[in-house]
Enzyme design. Structure first.
Site, PDB file in Angstrom:
ATOM      1  N   ASP A  41     -12.998 -10.440  -9.289  1.00 36.37           N
ATOM      2  CA  ASP A  41     -11.626 -10.359  -9.806  1.00 36.37           C
ATOM      3  C   ASP A  41     -10.867  -9.207  -9.131  1.00 36.37           C
ATOM      4  O   ASP A  41      -9.681  -9.014  -9.389  1.00 36.37           O
ATOM      5  CB  ASP A  41     -11.590 -10.268 -11.336  1.00 36.37           C
ATOM      6  CG  ASP A  41     -12.323  -9.067 -11.895  1.00 36.37           C
ATOM      7  OD1 ASP A  41     -12.902  -8.294 -11.109  1.00 36.37           O
ATOM      8  OD2 ASP A  41     -12.316  -8.896 -13.136  1.00 36.37           O
TER       9      ASP A  41
ATOM     10  N   ASP B 138     -16.360 -14.146 -10.876  1.00 34.16           N
ATOM     11  CA  ASP B 138     -16.086 -13.224 -11.976  1.00 34.16           C
ATOM     12  C   ASP B 138     -15.376 -13.933 -13.120  1.00 34.16           C
ATOM     13  O   ASP B 138     -14.455 -14.738 -12.892  1.00 34.16           O
ATOM     14  CB  ASP B 138     -15.161 -12.098 -11.485  1.00 34.16           C
ATOM     15  CG  ASP B 138     -15.912 -10.799 -11.292  1.00 34.16           C
ATOM     16  OD1 ASP B 138     -16.960 -10.582 -11.952  1.00 34.16           O
ATOM     17  OD2 ASP B 138     -15.450  -9.985 -10.477  1.00 34.16           O
TER      18      ASP B 138
ATOM     19  N   LYS C 267     -20.126 -13.851 -13.428  1.00 39.67           N
ATOM     20  CA  LYS C 267     -20.390 -12.427 -13.674  1.00 39.67           C
ATOM     21  C   LYS C 267     -19.459 -11.946 -14.773  1.00 39.67           C
ATOM     22  O   LYS C 267     -18.279 -12.317 -14.798  1.00 39.67           O
ATOM     23  CB  LYS C 267     -20.174 -11.613 -12.390  1.00 39.67           C
ATOM     24  CG  LYS C 267     -20.337 -10.098 -12.620  1.00 39.67           C
ATOM     25  CD  LYS C 267     -20.504  -9.323 -11.328  1.00 39.67           C
ATOM     26  CE  LYS C 267     -19.226  -8.969 -10.626  1.00 39.67           C
ATOM     27  NZ  LYS C 267     -18.274  -8.179 -11.421  1.00 39.67           N
TER      28      LYS C 267
ATOM     29  N   GLU D 189     -18.554  -8.303 -17.329  1.00 33.99           N
ATOM     30  CA  GLU D 189     -18.715  -6.853 -17.430  1.00 33.99           C
ATOM     31  C   GLU D 189     -19.115  -6.445 -18.843  1.00 33.99           C
ATOM     32  O   GLU D 189     -18.640  -7.028 -19.820  1.00 33.99           O
ATOM     33  CB  GLU D 189     -17.385  -6.158 -17.073  1.00 33.99           C
ATOM     34  CG  GLU D 189     -16.936  -6.422 -15.652  1.00 33.99           C
ATOM     35  CD  GLU D 189     -15.627  -5.703 -15.304  1.00 33.99           C
ATOM     36  OE1 GLU D 189     -15.105  -4.916 -16.124  1.00 33.99           O
ATOM     37  OE2 GLU D 189     -15.133  -5.951 -14.181  1.00 33.99           O
TER      38      GLU D 189
ATOM     39  N   GLU E 236     -21.906  -0.249 -10.821  1.00 37.97           N
ATOM     40  CA  GLU E 236     -20.746   0.269 -10.087  1.00 37.97           C
ATOM     41  C   GLU E 236     -20.503   1.733 -10.452  1.00 37.97           C
ATOM     42  O   GLU E 236     -20.428   2.089 -11.642  1.00 37.97           O
ATOM     43  CB  GLU E 236     -19.502  -0.583 -10.412  1.00 37.97           C
ATOM     44  CG  GLU E 236     -18.257  -0.058  -9.698  1.00 37.97           C
ATOM     45  CD  GLU E 236     -17.084  -1.040  -9.672  1.00 37.97           C
ATOM     46  OE1 GLU E 236     -17.218  -2.169 -10.185  1.00 37.97           O
ATOM     47  OE2 GLU E 236     -16.039  -0.652  -9.123  1.00 37.97           O
TER      48      GLU E 236
HETATM   49  O1  KIV Z   1     -14.547  -7.849  -8.606  1.00 36.36           O
HETATM   50  C1  KIV Z   1     -15.292  -7.329  -7.765  1.00 36.36           C
HETATM   51  O2  KIV Z   1     -15.077  -7.393  -6.556  1.00 36.36           O
HETATM   52  C2  KIV Z   1     -16.469  -6.629  -8.257  1.00 36.36           C
HETATM   53  C3  KIV Z   1     -17.195  -5.759  -7.287  1.00 36.36           C
HETATM   54  C4  KIV Z   1     -16.491  -4.473  -7.136  1.00 36.36           C
HETATM   55  C5  KIV Z   1     -18.615  -5.596  -7.682  1.00 36.36           C
HETATM   56  O3  KIV Z   1     -16.797  -6.732  -9.400  1.00 36.36           O
END
Ligand code: KIV
Length: 284
Positions: A45, A84, A113, A115, A182
């Site tokens: 994202d 994401d 993914k 968070e 991160e």
């Molecule tokens: O959105 C993204 O690019 C990420 C990376 C920074 C791991 O989550």
């Protein structure tokens, strides 16, 4: 053949470090495949910032993610594609399933993914329970930038570090196949990596993780000035592209582009016939 989450686990088990890169479009995804050795693409994202020009990832929508994930999937046939889940699209198990399902069914990704630590484990369990592989993301979680108050290293103090270790174990137990770490100190990332069966993928987390991820624009130098401290620039495409555009501008201005080799010709008789005045046609 496209990589699977089992292939990624095998890399970790063999002690092979895992490279991952973000990509947001068809052409970039093709280039990743062509480069030959990158088994994981993240449609991050971060696209909100590096492609759409937002100040952070909060405004990114499901429609943005679907649009870009589809393009990346069309361009890549080798890498495992992780998409994401945008801010607030996994606030409940129901939302997580609906939106995670869309990223696989409509977007074509193989993994999603999301968070967060212990608070997102119910959503992870729901997704994994329905056959949707999940990658976790701990440390700096940019979707919470307004809560955290900036993009700073996480886990430098013992209490926060302990919490991150516990969170990593809880995510593993909930079923994630890998975790992005991160902006956490190298020592803490190493500690987490050694305690987990599954791979950790670091960004600004030192070199003790099982793999590394970089943002496409940072890796390739697509920003003229800005490079985060954790990134290494492997090319300077901003300068290369600027020079190419300047040369193109000069060529157009002086009339040297397009040349004969870029153009097609027609028979002169055909042209004369085309412009010959007729009763109903051209009056020139
Ligand atoms: O959105 C993204 O690019 C990420 C990376 C920074 C791991 O989550």
């Amino acid at each position: 053949m496209r990589k699977t989450i089992r292939d990624i686990q095998k890399m970790k088990d063999r002690g092979e470090r895992i490279p991952m890169v973000t990509a947001y479009d068809y052409t970039s995804a093709q280039i990743v495949d062509r480069s030959g050795g990158i088994p994981l693409i993240l449609v991050g994202d971060t696209l909100g910032m590096v492609v759409l020009g937002y100040p952070n990832t909060v405004p990114v929508t499901m429609e943005d993610m679907l649009h870009h994930t589809q393009a990346v999937v069309r361009g890549s046939h080798e890498a495992l594609i992780v998409a994401d889940m945008p801010f607030l699209t996994y606030a409940s198990r129901h939302d997580a399933l609906r939106n995670g399902g869309r990223l696989l069914q409509e977007g074509g990704a193989q993994v999603v993914k999301l968070e967060g630590g212990r608070s997102v484990t119910p959503m992870i369990r729901a997704l994994v329970g329905q056959g949707i592989p999940v990658m976790g993301h701990l440390g700096l979680t940019p979707q919470s930038v307004n809560q955290i108050g900036g993009m700073r290293v996480q886990g430098k103090r013992a209490e926060q570090a302990r919490r991150l270790i516990e969170d990593a174990l809880k995510l593993q137990e909930a079923g994630v196949f890998a975790i992005v770490l991160e902006l956490v100190p190298t020592e803490l990332a190493g500690e987490i990596t050694r305690r987990l069966r599954i791979p950790t993928i670091g960004i600004g987390a030192g070199n003790e993780c099982a793999g590394q991820v970089l943002v496409w624009h940072d890796l390739l130098g697509l920003y003229a000035d800005h490079l985060p401290r954790h990134a290494r620039r492997y090319a300077n495409l901003s300068d290369t592209i600027t020079t190419a555009l300047q040369r193109y501008t000069d060529d157009v201005r002086e009339g040297s582009f397009p040349g004969a080799e870029h153009s097609s010709r027609m028979n002169e008789e055909e042209l004369r016939e085309a412009v010959r005045p007729t009763e109903s046609g051209l009056s020139v």
